[in-house]
Scaffold this active site. Sequence first.
Site, short mmCIF file in Angstrom:
data_model
loop_
_atom_site.label_atom_id
_atom_site.label_comp_id
_atom_site.label_asym_id
_atom_site.label_seq_id
_atom_site.Cartn_x
_atom_site.Cartn_y
_atom_site.Cartn_z
N HIS A 153 0.80 -1.19 -0.12
CA HIS A 153 0.12 0.12 -0.04
C HIS A 153 1.03 1.21 -0.04
O HIS A 153 1.46 1.63 1.02
CB HIS A 153 -0.73 0.00 1.39
N HIS A 208 1.61 5.47 -1.60
CA HIS A 208 1.11 6.52 -2.33
C HIS A 208 2.44 7.24 -2.85
O HIS A 208 3.18 7.55 -2.07
CB HIS A 208 0.57 7.66 -1.35
N LYS A 240 -9.46 -0.60 -5.83
CA LYS A 240 -9.23 0.21 -4.66
C LYS A 240 -10.71 0.94 -4.14
O LYS A 240 -11.10 1.72 -5.07
CB LYS A 240 -8.20 1.26 -4.39
N HIS A 278 -4.52 -1.00 6.10
CA HIS A 278 -4.00 -0.20 7.18
C HIS A 278 -4.88 -0.47 8.34
O HIS A 278 -5.43 0.71 8.87
CB HIS A 278 -3.74 1.32 6.92
N ASP A 314 1.47 2.30 3.75
CA ASP A 314 0.56 3.84 3.74
C ASP A 314 1.16 4.93 3.77
O ASP A 314 0.91 5.87 4.00
CB ASP A 314 -0.62 3.66 4.42
#
Length: 363
Positions: free
Chosen positions: A19, A21, A105, A180, A253
Amino acid sequence: MKGTKVPQKISIIKPDDWHLHLREGDILKKVLKYSAKNFSRALIMPNLKKPILTYVQAEKYRREILKYLPKGSKFNPLMTLYLTEKTNPKDIKSLKVNELISAIKYYPSGATTNSTYGVKNFEKVMPVMEQMAKFNIPLCIHGELPGENYDIFDREKIFIEKVLDKIRSRLPDLKITLEHITTSEAINYVKSTKKNLGATITVHHLMINRNHIFDRGIRPHYFCLPIAKRKSHQKDLIQTATSGDRRFFLGTDSAPHLSSKKESDCGCAGIFSTPYAVPFLAEIFDKKNKLPNLEKFVSLNGARHYNVKVNVERLNLIKKNEPVRLKNWIRAENDKIVFFGSEFKLYWTTEREKNAKKISREN
Ligand code: NCD
Ligand code: ZN
């Protein structure tokens, strides 16, 4: 000899981050090398300002990521699509065929950063999820029910009761990652299931609880969603992550934001944890005497859940005698991005592959 301890070294299969970004443009350019250093693959989140809704957008985004990779890096960005109530169930079959998309997602609309295009009513996306179950495409879920009726500390628990459990009972064949996780309730829910449900755990939720966010003042760089919970939940998360249980694995995350956006009267959610994520995990597993389970959490359990081969590359971890000096921030877009963890003591470091090989020969 008195006082001269030999540094401890371990070698593990190079981890995956399930996960992540990465953003785009200058931020992507600045943060990517940190993932490439310690991870073989990462599942890239689609919540850009303009979300990744289609195969073509995902393909273009992947090309942009590859363009900024350090020379010689074999880092493999695995792509996701953003589920909306307009996603066409007929498009799902072809996604399976061309293999670019590793997962879809599910953002509950309004739950987090760039989630407004997400799902308001899960009934509306049932036909898409049915197709995903049929064609074996995993669903990653941000498991929080937003809204003023739900206390921010209860949103994960409520989502599980009101949404996740219903989806699972209607679609037991759909492979789901509850992302998460932050609560004992989420841990127990995942443990109560036999198949098709796994969960990611972040490094920061293993290192902080809600008190850290308000320690002698408000700490915007500890604000993320789902928000950190009580210490008892943190303890359960540490116990679960270090246990080796195959249903739980790393998804950092890591979510870089410019400092000016976080240090504001309405600071945004997200913690940039990539640079020291793996060394801090070594620290946590080491303290619990669970280093033998580290590889399961970072390199094996996730690959098994997503049904992909484990990585071939390896990574060496070295425990120093003195705490490592940690960098605090990097520059991006004429602003800065703050690293998670610089207030914590860290004795572990990772070695780039060239050095890693040298070390293993020395052993
Ligand atoms: C993430 C972001 O900034 O994109 N923020 C966060 O607090 N984790 C979105 C998300 O995964 O919730
Ligand atoms: Zn995220």
